[in-house]
Write a protein that holds these residues in place. Structure first.
Motif, PDB file in Angstrom:
ATOM      1  N   LEU A 182     -38.093   9.269  46.730  1.00 18.86           N
ATOM      2  CA  LEU A 182     -37.648   8.202  45.557  1.00 18.86           C
ATOM      3  C   LEU A 182     -36.117   8.211  46.070  1.00 18.86           C
ATOM      4  O   LEU A 182     -35.695   6.619  46.255  1.00 18.86           O
ATOM      5  CB  LEU A 182     -37.959   8.117  44.504  1.00 18.86           C
ATOM      6  CG  LEU A 182     -37.766   7.234  43.792  1.00 18.86           C
ATOM      7  CD1 LEU A 182     -38.736   5.969  44.454  1.00 18.86           C
ATOM      8  CD2 LEU A 182     -38.040   6.766  42.216  1.00 18.86           C
ATOM      9  N   PRO A 183     -35.428   8.419  45.444  1.00 18.14           N
ATOM     10  CA  PRO A 183     -34.349   8.394  45.914  1.00 18.14           C
ATOM     11  C   PRO A 183     -33.495   8.385  46.969  1.00 18.14           C
ATOM     12  O   PRO A 183     -32.213   7.818  46.598  1.00 18.14           O
ATOM     13  CB  PRO A 183     -33.280   9.582  44.847  1.00 18.14           C
ATOM     14  CG  PRO A 183     -34.267  11.198  44.497  1.00 18.14           C
ATOM     15  CD  PRO A 183     -35.479   9.728  45.241  1.00 18.14           C
ATOM     16  N   SER A 184     -33.015   8.439  47.932  1.00 18.47           N
ATOM     17  CA  SER A 184     -32.960   8.371  48.909  1.00 18.47           C
ATOM     18  C   SER A 184     -33.824   7.457  49.933  1.00 18.47           C
ATOM     19  O   SER A 184     -33.256   7.038  50.463  1.00 18.47           O
ATOM     20  CB  SER A 184     -33.106   9.940  50.222  1.00 18.47           C
ATOM     21  OG  SER A 184     -34.692   9.858  50.277  1.00 18.47           O
ATOM     22  N   ASP A 185     -34.720   6.977  49.808  1.00 17.65           N
ATOM     23  CA  ASP A 185     -35.983   6.380  50.239  1.00 17.65           C
ATOM     24  C   ASP A 185     -35.206   4.563  49.913  1.00 17.65           C
ATOM     25  O   ASP A 185     -35.844   3.790  50.533  1.00 17.65           O
ATOM     26  CB  ASP A 185     -36.924   6.393  50.193  1.00 17.65           C
ATOM     27  CG  ASP A 185     -37.457   7.202  51.479  1.00 17.65           C
ATOM     28  OD1 ASP A 185     -36.158   7.448  51.886  1.00 17.65           O
ATOM     29  OD2 ASP A 185     -38.644   7.247  51.667  1.00 17.65           O
ATOM     30  N   VAL A 186     -34.943   4.509  48.592  1.00 23.99           N
ATOM     31  CA  VAL A 186     -35.024   2.997  47.884  1.00 23.99           C
ATOM     32  C   VAL A 186     -32.981   2.484  48.020  1.00 23.99           C
ATOM     33  O   VAL A 186     -32.293   3.176  48.573  1.00 23.99           O
ATOM     34  CB  VAL A 186     -34.766   3.253  46.573  1.00 23.99           C
ATOM     35  CG1 VAL A 186     -36.956   3.149  46.109  1.00 23.99           C
ATOM     36  CG2 VAL A 186     -33.974   4.259  45.963  1.00 23.99           C
ATOM     37  N   ARG A 187     -32.767   1.472  48.236  1.00 25.69           N
ATOM     38  CA  ARG A 187     -32.309   0.816  48.160  1.00 25.69           C
ATOM     39  C   ARG A 187     -31.419  -0.407  47.672  1.00 25.69           C
ATOM     40  O   ARG A 187     -32.562  -0.776  46.254  1.00 25.69           O
ATOM     41  CB  ARG A 187     -31.519   0.054  49.524  1.00 25.69           C
ATOM     42  CG  ARG A 187     -32.113   0.682  50.909  1.00 25.69           C
ATOM     43  CD  ARG A 187     -30.985   2.153  51.390  1.00 25.69           C
ATOM     44  NE  ARG A 187     -30.976   2.564  52.639  1.00 25.69           N
ATOM     45  CZ  ARG A 187     -31.400   3.256  52.831  1.00 25.69           C
ATOM     46  NH1 ARG A 187     -32.419   4.114  51.144  1.00 25.69           N
ATOM     47  NH2 ARG A 187     -31.969   4.502  53.794  1.00 25.69           N
ATOM     48  N   VAL A 188     -30.299  -0.660  46.682  1.00 28.58           N
ATOM     49  CA  VAL A 188     -30.333  -1.296  45.945  1.00 28.58           C
ATOM     50  C   VAL A 188     -30.710  -3.088  46.186  1.00 28.58           C
ATOM     51  O   VAL A 188     -30.192  -3.566  47.411  1.00 28.58           O
ATOM     52  CB  VAL A 188     -28.518  -2.246  45.740  1.00 28.58           C
ATOM     53  CG1 VAL A 188     -27.745  -2.776  45.413  1.00 28.58           C
ATOM     54  CG2 VAL A 188     -27.279  -0.469  44.967  1.00 28.58           C
ATOM     55  N   ASP A 189     -30.803  -3.441  45.239  1.00 22.55           N
ATOM     56  CA  ASP A 189     -31.761  -5.032  45.555  1.00 22.55           C
ATOM     57  C   ASP A 189     -33.109  -4.654  45.823  1.00 22.55           C
ATOM     58  O   ASP A 189     -33.755  -5.510  46.860  1.00 22.55           O
ATOM     59  CB  ASP A 189     -31.243  -6.050  46.188  1.00 22.55           C
ATOM     60  CG  ASP A 189     -29.875  -6.375  45.221  1.00 22.55           C
ATOM     61  OD1 ASP A 189     -29.595  -6.434  44.078  1.00 22.55           O
ATOM     62  OD2 ASP A 189     -28.343  -7.072  45.845  1.00 22.55           O
ATOM     63  N   VAL A 196     -28.348   8.472  39.375  1.00 22.98           N
ATOM     64  CA  VAL A 196     -29.021   8.030  39.366  1.00 22.98           C
ATOM     65  C   VAL A 196     -29.882   6.462  39.880  1.00 22.98           C
ATOM     66  O   VAL A 196     -29.254   5.633  40.091  1.00 22.98           O
ATOM     67  CB  VAL A 196     -29.881   8.178  37.768  1.00 22.98           C
ATOM     68  CG1 VAL A 196     -29.990   9.602  37.178  1.00 22.98           C
ATOM     69  CG2 VAL A 196     -29.197   7.622  37.001  1.00 22.98           C
ATOM     70  N   VAL A 197     -31.062   6.914  40.050  1.00 21.83           N
ATOM     71  CA  VAL A 197     -31.920   5.212  40.252  1.00 21.83           C
ATOM     72  C   VAL A 197     -32.157   4.505  39.342  1.00 21.83           C
ATOM     73  O   VAL A 197     -32.550   5.019  38.105  1.00 21.83           O
ATOM     74  CB  VAL A 197     -32.624   5.546  41.291  1.00 21.83           C
ATOM     75  CG1 VAL A 197     -33.392   4.185  41.619  1.00 21.83           C
ATOM     76  CG2 VAL A 197     -32.846   6.084  42.303  1.00 21.83           C
TER      77      VAL A 197
END
Length: 330
Positions: A112-119, A139-140
């Motif tokens: 999850l932390p590496s696969d999501v992006r801002v917005d 942290v996300v």
């Protein structure tokens, strides 16, 4: 007037008894859908036998479609009774499976932390709760753009193009073998991205004579539509997840595009999700739902599908009778 559009009805607690199955067949169901996301395999195999027996009693040929679960990302469990996620609240998102609450939501997806992006948007459950990612390091964190009560282990919809999950899953392949051995008529493959996903299912079912249905419910599938139409025996416009994956205003255009491509290629197409949704509780559909069903028929859809309306609805027989009237008139 002869009805040419087929009706697919999902079997569930409201429609699984022998009497209910028989009544639905008499009313106009052409294919029963078994949602393999819910319940053990043994129950679904028993339902195949019960559907065949009900069809024999009525004297009609009825198909069975087994809908494979596909990969599913879920939240770690929320406390009993659920919690309220307030609009504009900021929550932490973390990879994990221990527990979730209104301040920190754990998602069962290790990267999850590496696969999501801002917005990026993270959608919980059926789409009612929407989170937008504000930051990813250290942290996300995400803001709740549309809130509501969340309970149990709801699904978490992440951006599909970066999702590191394969379809079909190993569980899908086990279920496909079992349902093919039970001689169902169709296997629907969830979250397909390419024709190779369908070929993996074909390989495990051997000389089974049924048809494989590609569910178009991701941006990947829309982009690969031509190769999926070439490989699949039928296509399903799965508007539920498609409407989460894509802007809702795009869904009508995508539906028409998919149906048109199938009609041009002579590949059967099913239009699904929320067609008569209000009739889960109401005795009559909204006028917008009637128009939705009729327009799908005008566009050339070969079948329309009922989900919660017949699985958990108050009066599945009334729903099917209504659907039959609309499609016959269209």
């Amino acid at each position: 007037m002869t009805r040419r559009t087929k009706i697919v009805a999902t079997v569930g607690p409201a429609s699984e008894s022998p009497d209910a199955l028989e009544a639905l067949i008499r009313t106009g169901v052409d294919v029963f859908r078994l949602n393999l996301s819910h319940g053990p395999l043994e129950e679904h195999l028993e339902r195949v036998i019960e559907i065949r027996a009900a069809a024999d009693r009525v004297g009609r040929v009825v198909g069975v479609l087994a809908d494979l679960p596909g990969p599913k990302v879920r939240c770690a469990p929320f406390p009993d009774g659920g919690v309220m996620l307030e609009t504009l609240a900021v929550v932490e998102l973390a990879a994990g499976s221990a527990s979730s609450d209104q301040r920190r939501i754990e998602i069962e997806y290790p990267s999850l932390p590496s696969d999501v992006r801002v917005d990026d948007y993270v959608i919980l459950g059926d789409g009612a709760i929407t989170l937008r990612v504000l930051q990813v390091v250290p942290v996300v964190r995400a803001v709740v753009e549309s809130g509501g009560r969340v309970q149990g282990r709801p699904g978490a919809h992440l951006h599909s193009k970066r999702l590191r999950l394969e379809t079909p899953t190993e569980e899908d392949l086990v279920l496909a073998r079992a349902m093919a051995a039970a001689d169902v008529d169709f296997l629907a493959v969830s979250f397909v991205r390419a024709a190779a996903d369908l070929r993996r299912v074909r390989e495990v079912v051997g000389d089974w004579r049924g048809g494989i249905v590609a569910k178009i419910e991701t941006a990947h599938a829309v982009e690969a539509l031509n190769e999926l139409v070439e490989e699949a025996d039928a296509i399903m416009v799965a508007r539920g997840d498609l409407g989460i994956e894509c802007p809702m205003e795009d869904v009508p255009h995508l539906q028409k595009q998919i149906v048109r491509r199938c009609v041009e290629s002579g590949v059967p197409v099913i239009t699904a999700t929320q067609m008569l949704e209000s009739m889960i509780t109401a005795p009559a559909p909204t006028r917008a739902e009637v128009s939705d069903v009729a327009n799908a028929v005008f566009d050339g859809t070969d079948a329309v599908m009922l989900s919660g309306e017949t699985a958990i609805g108050a009066d599945p027989v009334r729903v099917v009778r209504t659907m039959a009237r609309i499609t016959e008139r269209a």
